[in-house]
Scaffold this motif. Structure first.
Motif, PDB file in Angstrom:
ATOM      1  N   ASP A   1       0.827  -1.210   0.000  1.00 48.76           N
ATOM      2  CA  ASP A   1       0.000   0.000   0.000  1.00 48.76           C
ATOM      3  C   ASP A   1       0.862   1.261   0.000  1.00 48.76           C
ATOM      4  O   ASP A   1       0.595   2.212  -0.740  1.00 48.76           O
ATOM      5  CB  ASP A   1      -0.938   0.016   1.215  1.00 48.76           C
ATOM      6  CG  ASP A   1      -2.055  -1.004   1.109  1.00 48.76           C
ATOM      7  OD1 ASP A   1      -2.301  -1.532   0.006  1.00 48.76           O
ATOM      8  OD2 ASP A   1      -2.692  -1.284   2.156  1.00 48.76           O
ATOM      9  N   VAL A   2       1.912   1.280   0.833  1.00 47.44           N
ATOM     10  CA  VAL A   2       2.803   2.449   0.873  1.00 47.44           C
ATOM     11  C   VAL A   2       3.467   2.643  -0.484  1.00 47.44           C
ATOM     12  O   VAL A   2       3.512   3.759  -1.017  1.00 47.44           O
ATOM     13  CB  VAL A   2       3.882   2.314   1.972  1.00 47.44           C
ATOM     14  CG1 VAL A   2       4.915   3.428   1.861  1.00 47.44           C
ATOM     15  CG2 VAL A   2       3.256   2.328   3.341  1.00 47.44           C
ATOM     16  N   LEU A   3       3.978   1.562  -1.045  1.00 47.31           N
ATOM     17  CA  LEU A   3       4.652   1.652  -2.337  1.00 47.31           C
ATOM     18  C   LEU A   3       3.702   2.172  -3.414  1.00 47.31           C
ATOM     19  O   LEU A   3       4.068   3.035  -4.221  1.00 47.31           O
ATOM     20  CB  LEU A   3       5.220   0.286  -2.725  1.00 47.31           C
ATOM     21  CG  LEU A   3       6.039   0.225  -4.006  1.00 47.31           C
ATOM     22  CD1 LEU A   3       7.185   1.227  -3.985  1.00 47.31           C
ATOM     23  CD2 LEU A   3       6.569  -1.178  -4.210  1.00 47.31           C
ATOM     24  N   TYR A   4       2.480   1.682  -3.401  1.00 45.21           N
ATOM     25  CA  TYR A   4       1.454   2.124  -4.363  1.00 45.21           C
ATOM     26  C   TYR A   4       1.264   3.636  -4.281  1.00 45.21           C
ATOM     27  O   TYR A   4       1.304   4.332  -5.298  1.00 45.21           O
ATOM     28  CB  TYR A   4       0.164   1.374  -4.042  1.00 45.21           C
ATOM     29  CG  TYR A   4      -1.057   1.800  -4.809  1.00 45.21           C
ATOM     30  CD1 TYR A   4      -1.219   1.452  -6.141  1.00 45.21           C
ATOM     31  CD2 TYR A   4      -2.075   2.501  -4.184  1.00 45.21           C
ATOM     32  CE1 TYR A   4      -2.364   1.813  -6.838  1.00 45.21           C
ATOM     33  CE2 TYR A   4      -3.225   2.865  -4.874  1.00 45.21           C
ATOM     34  CZ  TYR A   4      -3.362   2.519  -6.196  1.00 45.21           C
ATOM     35  OH  TYR A   4      -4.500   2.879  -6.876  1.00 45.21           O
ATOM     36  N   TYR A   5       1.077   4.148  -3.077  1.00 41.90           N
ATOM     37  CA  TYR A   5       0.840   5.590  -2.934  1.00 41.90           C
ATOM     38  C   TYR A   5       2.099   6.410  -3.191  1.00 41.90           C
ATOM     39  O   TYR A   5       2.012   7.539  -3.699  1.00 41.90           O
ATOM     40  CB  TYR A   5       0.226   5.909  -1.569  1.00 41.90           C
ATOM     41  CG  TYR A   5      -1.211   5.458  -1.509  1.00 41.90           C
ATOM     42  CD1 TYR A   5      -2.191   6.122  -2.245  1.00 41.90           C
ATOM     43  CD2 TYR A   5      -1.584   4.350  -0.771  1.00 41.90           C
ATOM     44  CE1 TYR A   5      -3.510   5.697  -2.229  1.00 41.90           C
ATOM     45  CE2 TYR A   5      -2.909   3.914  -0.750  1.00 41.90           C
ATOM     46  CZ  TYR A   5      -3.856   4.592  -1.477  1.00 41.90           C
ATOM     47  OH  TYR A   5      -5.160   4.170  -1.475  1.00 41.90           O
TER      48      TYR A   5
END
Length: 104
Positions: A71-75
């Motif tokens: 999720d962090v990488l996506y954002y």
């Protein structure tokens, strides 16, 4: 369809930003801009911290860490696209900063 790798994910996000591809969630986040994107990065980073702590305490599993880091990488990738920053340059600088420039 198989899950896209990192380079394919960057391309999908950039294509959405440029209107070449449609993905409702990416388009919504990009439309809402930096405030929304940066808030999501902060929220998801906090969730990574908690998932790692839970895992070390025996209250969580690696799958939860993987989900939260994803999720962090996506954002983060959305933030790069929104600010027209080349993800490939970010990775090159990351490795060079850590003295892995022999890989390039």
């Amino acid at each position: 369809m198989k899950n896209p790798n990192l380079q394919e994910t960057v391309k999908i996000i950039n294509d959405c930003r440029e209107g070449k591809l449609s993905h409702p969630h990416i388009e919504e986040i990009l439309r809402k801009g930096d405030d929304k994107i940066l808030r999501k990065i902060g929220e998801e980073a906090a969730e990574v911290i908690m998932a790692c702590k839970d895992y070390k305490l025996g209250n969580g599993d690696k799958k939860h860490i993987e989900e939260e880091v994803g999720d962090v990488l996506y954002y983060l990738l959305i933030a790069l696209a929104h600010n027209d920053v080349d993800a490939e340059k970010v990775f090159k600088k990351m490795w060079k900063k850590r003295q892995f420039d022999f890989l390039s």
